[in-house]
Design an enzyme around this catalytic site. Structure first.
Site, mmCIF file in Angstrom:
data_model
loop_
_atom_site.group_PDB
_atom_site.id
_atom_site.type_symbol
_atom_site.label_atom_id
_atom_site.label_comp_id
_atom_site.label_asym_id
_atom_site.label_seq_id
_atom_site.Cartn_x
_atom_site.Cartn_y
_atom_site.Cartn_z
ATOM 1 N N TYR A 139 63.562 -46.247 -39.778
ATOM 2 C CA TYR A 139 64.505 -46.672 -38.737
ATOM 3 C C TYR A 139 64.348 -48.178 -38.577
ATOM 4 O O TYR A 139 63.442 -48.656 -37.903
ATOM 5 C CB TYR A 139 64.197 -45.934 -37.427
ATOM 6 C CG TYR A 139 65.041 -46.338 -36.240
ATOM 7 C CD1 TYR A 139 66.373 -46.706 -36.398
ATOM 8 C CD2 TYR A 139 64.502 -46.332 -34.956
ATOM 9 C CE1 TYR A 139 67.138 -47.060 -35.305
ATOM 10 C CE2 TYR A 139 65.264 -46.685 -33.855
ATOM 11 C CZ TYR A 139 66.593 -47.052 -34.037
ATOM 12 O OH TYR A 139 67.361 -47.412 -32.948
ATOM 13 N N ASP A 190 68.326 -44.743 -40.926
ATOM 14 C CA ASP A 190 69.210 -45.696 -40.260
ATOM 15 C C ASP A 190 68.704 -47.087 -40.608
ATOM 16 O O ASP A 190 67.765 -47.586 -39.999
ATOM 17 C CB ASP A 190 69.190 -45.455 -38.746
ATOM 18 C CG ASP A 190 70.047 -46.451 -37.984
ATOM 19 O OD1 ASP A 190 70.674 -47.321 -38.615
ATOM 20 O OD2 ASP A 190 70.071 -46.369 -36.738
#
Length: 303
Positions: A139, A190
């Site tokens: 992330y 992400d």
């Protein structure tokens, strides 16, 4: 296209924007349980779990037939965090190795106090009749509405990831897999960047758009540099080089999903060795799941 589970790994990534919230959203139970039951992934990687501590994590979403590894944020409670679920029977958990953070040689958590990366060196069970694979669940930090973290993101964080992918991951692969090491690495999650002009919706003028986090010239150039320096390949663009409006994120502000105003921020970047082997079979965005402002994506890899 359907890829048989007997011959293909099914790997899903999803920024859930809070794991506890996701558990309460679905119909007939949690949406997390729904995606497990309907998709039956071998690997499910979650980002932005926002779990605060070990006790909190232990009570959040244990799933039957899956084992998980995770990294929690210690820098700030209820923030960031990554979790990887692994299907029991697919991987040998006694031989597979997991690390949190970047410095997996010395002190694994020293440079990842926000719980942003979990790396799994996965050794399949003998019954699975498969080859090993390495999953980096990541992330990447958002640069901020006012770009207050842009310098950290580009000059520090991206540099750490570049070095991690190029130097430390290959070294540990050889130690864990021995002569079965093939450089089959997947960096997913992400990654907080829209690399191409058509990886985000257009609004206003282009000059103003480039001042938005995730679309600044510095972030996009840094991501491209990482791909080039480490030999990683954006799998979605490998299969769909010119496909537009393929978005994985829709801001909840101003109901952007209903307007089709999205971004492609979530990726499966695979090593050149894995891509060139012909094992990467396909990828897709799973648009039916609406429990987060991000959509899950799936990658199929031949075992």
């Amino acid at each position: 296209k359907v890829f048989p589970p007997s011959s293909h790994y099914k790997i899903i990534t999803w920024n859930v924007a809070g794991l506890r919230a996701l558990v309460k959203i679905g119909y007939g139970g949690s949406e997390l349980q729904q995606i497990i039951q309907e998709e039956a992934p071998d690997v499910l990687c979650l980002q932005e779990t926002k779990l605060s501590n070990i006790t909190d994590a232990l009570t959040a979403t244990t799933i039957v037939d899956y084992t998980y590894v995770e990294s929690l944020s210690t820098a700030k409670l209820g923030y960031a965090g990554t979790r990887t679920y692994l299907r029991n029977g697919t991987f040998d958990m006694t031989k597979s190795v997991h690390f949190k953070g970047f410095d997996i040689v010395n002190t694994p958590t020293s440079v990842d106090s926000e719980g942003r990366v979990v790396t799994s060196f996965l050794v399949p069970t003998e019954a699975a009749n498969a080859r090993p694979i390495t999953i980096i669940n990541n992330y990447v930090p958002n640069s901020g509405m006012k770009l207050e973290r842009l310098d950290y993101r580009v000059a520090d964080y991206d540099k750490m990831m570049r070095q991690f992918l190029a130097e430390q991951v290959p070294m540990i692969e050889k130690k864990v897999y021995g002569d079965k090491a093939t450089g089959s690495v997947i960096w997913l999650g992400d990654l907080n960047v829209a690399e191409r002009n058509y990886d985000r919706f257009h609004t206003g003028d282009y000059k103003t758009m480039q001042k938005t986090c995730g679309f600044t010239p510095a972030e996009r150039a840094s991501f491209r540099q990482t791909l080039k320096a480490t030999g990683m390949v954006d799998s979605f663009r490998h299969f769909f080089p010119n496909h537009r409006c393929a978005y994985t994120f829709y801001s909840r502000m101003f109901n952007q999903r209903s307007k089709g105003n999205g971004w492609r921020l979530d990726y499966f970047a695979v090593s050149s060795a894995l891509m060139n082997s012909g094992r990467v079979a396909g990828t897709a965005i799973l648009e039916k799941y609406k429990g987060s402002d991000h959509l899950p994506s799936v990658l199929y890899v031949k075992k």
